[in-house]
Design a protein around this motif. Sequence first.
Motif, PDB file in Angstrom:
ATOM      1  N   ARG A  75      -6.034 -96.876  60.755  1.00 13.30           N
ATOM      2  CA  ARG A  75      -4.610 -96.547  60.819  1.00 13.30           C
ATOM      3  C   ARG A  75      -4.289 -95.203  60.181  1.00 13.30           C
ATOM      4  O   ARG A  75      -3.418 -94.470  60.664  1.00 13.30           O
ATOM      5  CB  ARG A  75      -3.786 -97.647  60.129  1.00 13.30           C
ATOM      6  N   SER A  76      -4.975 -94.886  59.085  1.00 15.60           N
ATOM      7  CA  SER A  76      -4.617 -93.700  58.309  1.00 15.60           C
ATOM      8  C   SER A  76      -5.522 -92.508  58.542  1.00 15.60           C
ATOM      9  O   SER A  76      -5.231 -91.428  58.034  1.00 15.60           O
ATOM     10  CB  SER A  76      -4.617 -94.049  56.811  1.00 15.60           C
ATOM     11  N   GLY A  77      -6.619 -92.699  59.244  1.00 18.69           N
ATOM     12  CA  GLY A  77      -7.539 -91.601  59.481  1.00 18.69           C
ATOM     13  C   GLY A  77      -8.822 -91.783  58.694  1.00 18.69           C
ATOM     14  O   GLY A  77      -8.791 -92.096  57.497  1.00 18.69           O
ATOM     15  N   ARG A  78      -9.936 -91.590  59.383  1.00 14.10           N
ATOM     16  CA  ARG A  78     -11.237 -91.841  58.764  1.00 14.10           C
ATOM     17  C   ARG A  78     -11.551 -90.820  57.672  1.00 14.10           C
ATOM     18  O   ARG A  78     -12.013 -91.161  56.592  1.00 14.10           O
ATOM     19  CB  ARG A  78     -12.326 -91.799  59.838  1.00 14.10           C
TER      20      ARG A  78
ATOM     21  N   SER B 171      -8.771 -97.234  57.477  1.00  8.96           N
ATOM     22  CA  SER B 171      -9.201 -95.968  58.076  1.00  8.96           C
ATOM     23  C   SER B 171      -8.816 -95.883  59.547  1.00  8.96           C
ATOM     24  O   SER B 171      -8.605 -94.783  60.066  1.00  8.96           O
ATOM     25  CB  SER B 171     -10.720 -95.811  57.924  1.00  8.96           C
TER      26      SER B 171
ATOM     27  N   GLU C 250      -4.721 -91.257  67.535  1.00 10.52           N
ATOM     28  CA  GLU C 250      -4.399 -89.890  67.131  1.00 10.52           C
ATOM     29  C   GLU C 250      -5.125 -89.516  65.846  1.00 10.52           C
ATOM     30  O   GLU C 250      -5.572 -88.376  65.687  1.00 10.52           O
ATOM     31  CB  GLU C 250      -2.882 -89.757  66.943  1.00 10.52           C
ATOM     32  N   LYS C 251      -5.235 -90.463  64.933  1.00 14.98           N
ATOM     33  CA  LYS C 251      -5.912 -90.190  63.669  1.00 14.98           C
ATOM     34  C   LYS C 251      -7.426 -90.128  63.829  1.00 14.98           C
ATOM     35  O   LYS C 251      -8.104 -89.389  63.102  1.00 14.98           O
ATOM     36  CB  LYS C 251      -5.543 -91.272  62.646  1.00 14.98           C
ATOM     37  N   ASN C 252      -7.955 -90.937  64.738  1.00 12.91           N
ATOM     38  CA  ASN C 252      -9.412 -90.996  64.947  1.00 12.91           C
ATOM     39  C   ASN C 252      -9.714 -90.829  66.431  1.00 12.91           C
ATOM     40  O   ASN C 252     -10.098 -91.791  67.102  1.00 12.91           O
ATOM     41  CB  ASN C 252      -9.976 -92.330  64.438  1.00 12.91           C
TER      42      ASN C 252
ATOM     43  N   ARG D 177      -1.184 -94.406  67.052  1.00 13.03           N
ATOM     44  CA  ARG D 177      -1.428 -93.681  65.803  1.00 13.03           C
ATOM     45  C   ARG D 177      -2.911 -93.718  65.440  1.00 13.03           C
ATOM     46  O   ARG D 177      -3.473 -92.723  64.967  1.00 13.03           O
ATOM     47  CB  ARG D 177      -0.598 -94.303  64.672  1.00 13.03           C
ATOM     48  N   ALA D 178      -3.552 -94.876  65.671  1.00 18.98           N
ATOM     49  CA  ALA D 178      -4.973 -94.994  65.344  1.00 18.98           C
ATOM     50  C   ALA D 178      -5.807 -94.022  66.173  1.00 18.98           C
ATOM     51  O   ALA D 178      -6.729 -93.373  65.665  1.00 18.98           O
ATOM     52  CB  ALA D 178      -5.453 -96.427  65.566  1.00 18.98           C
TER      53      ALA D 178
ATOM     54  N   ARG E  33     -11.241 -98.486  67.789  1.00 13.87           N
ATOM     55  CA  ARG E  33     -10.889 -98.780  66.388  1.00 13.87           C
ATOM     56  C   ARG E  33     -12.089 -99.426  65.704  1.00 13.87           C
ATOM     57  O   ARG E  33     -12.074-100.601  65.364  1.00 13.87           O
ATOM     58  CB  ARG E  33      -9.658 -99.692  66.310  1.00 13.87           C
TER      59      ARG E  33
ATOM     60  N   THR F  59      -9.476 -91.287  54.480  1.00 15.42           N
ATOM     61  CA  THR F  59      -9.918 -92.471  53.743  1.00 15.42           C
ATOM     62  C   THR F  59     -11.238 -92.206  53.044  1.00 15.42           C
ATOM     63  O   THR F  59     -11.461 -92.662  51.911  1.00 15.42           O
ATOM     64  CB  THR F  59     -10.049 -93.668  54.692  1.00 15.42           C
TER      65      THR F  59
END
Length: 454
Positions: free
Chosen positions: A315-318, A313, A240-242, A237-238, A161, A321
């Motif tokens: 949490r929601s995807g780099r 970013s 998975e998004k990144n 989730r973090a 992260r 964002t």
Amino acid sequence: MVTIDPPASVLCREVRDRRGRVYRVGESDADLLGRGRIWMAVLPWAGMAGIGWAACAFFAAQAGLRAAHRWDGDPYWPAGLWALAQAAVAVPAGRLRESGRLPVRRAMAVGALGTLAGYHVLALAPHQALARLVFAVCAGAGAGLVHATCLTLPGRWWPERRGGPTAVVASGLAVGAVPFLFRPVVDAGPRVLLAVAGGAASLVVAGSGLFFRDPPRNWWPPRPGPLSVPADPAVRRALEKNPPAVRHRTLRQAARTPALWLLWLCLLGAAGAAVLGIVVQARYGGRLGVSAQSLRAVAVAGGAAAAPVGALSDRSGRRGTLIAACVLLGAAQFGALAAVRAGSGALLLGCAAATAAAGTAVPVLGTALAADHFGENHLPSVHGLLTGAWLLPVAAACDTDGAGYAARFPHTAFLLAGCSGLACAVVALFLRAPGRQSIRRIVPNPHPLGEEMA
């Protein structure tokens, strides 16, 4: 790259995922550092604050130096060369760091020495063209070493992260500008300001750099493990998004992928939009009743806002964002154009804050994305190439003719900056991590070979 040898009592091993990437597990940050890894964000933040204070001191002293010493020719060329020196030193410094010939502590010490020499030479002989040249080269190279070292260190200590810690470190630049919100600091004599800023910045940079450490290659923290599914939904989730990079790529290997050049173009366009917007907003602020002090205050607040953007970013995807930041950057320029037409100083202040926030967030997200796409082992040299994209518009903005032209045609300048920001958002849509191909569904052949032959 020189890293830390763990204590003999700590057992570590290397594991591989299904794609073949190697992870070194078993050692915690406390085992490697003797303290929590939070210090690898706090200390780089202090280094960035020190170098940010020095940079603001130079720009604050320029007006006094021009008036006192009647600089010949273009008075802004030292600032342009200072920015170019930062860009020029980034890739070589990254390669030296990766090879182990320039450990992080030595890089910070050299950066502090360059800052001290450059600022003190300019303070002692500001009337000499040679002193300005020495300042631009030495102080620019020193600032480049500090930026490259501080911004890439959190990405190696937080591979799971990295957005939040990297953004916190970058916000140190804005904190370094806080003293210049007070009139006594701005009104200080330029030579005194340069000497004090150079000495204080070099002490902070060198002092914080004494405790810098690089983790071992391929290091991954014990929790969450690289091959296990995290139990915490937020952590899961973090990741998975990144997701982490498929493998570590050198600068040459990264340069063979479209992702690096798309990211380079995105940073170049966003930097151009931010710099152009800031220049024109500053020129028209006085006409709308907005003081330079107010513009500096909202710029500092906007720069500090990069820290929560980095955490968002994670949490929601780099990539998402980054797209949102580019859209905000472009929209802020159209809003500033509306403020100039309507004569609204409050709207211009809001757009200036949005420009500063998005303009600071984009390079932070670009640094984190570079590690997400190409791995942490060669992040210093990859980041060095991306630094050039961000600093080229800064160097171009130091040309007084270009800045004057932009100020004479604000509508064109704001439209160009706004369209550049939106174009960067479109470019970011195509960013994909190299080697992470989606699994295609295999559809059976409707005409089997045996039936065709029959």
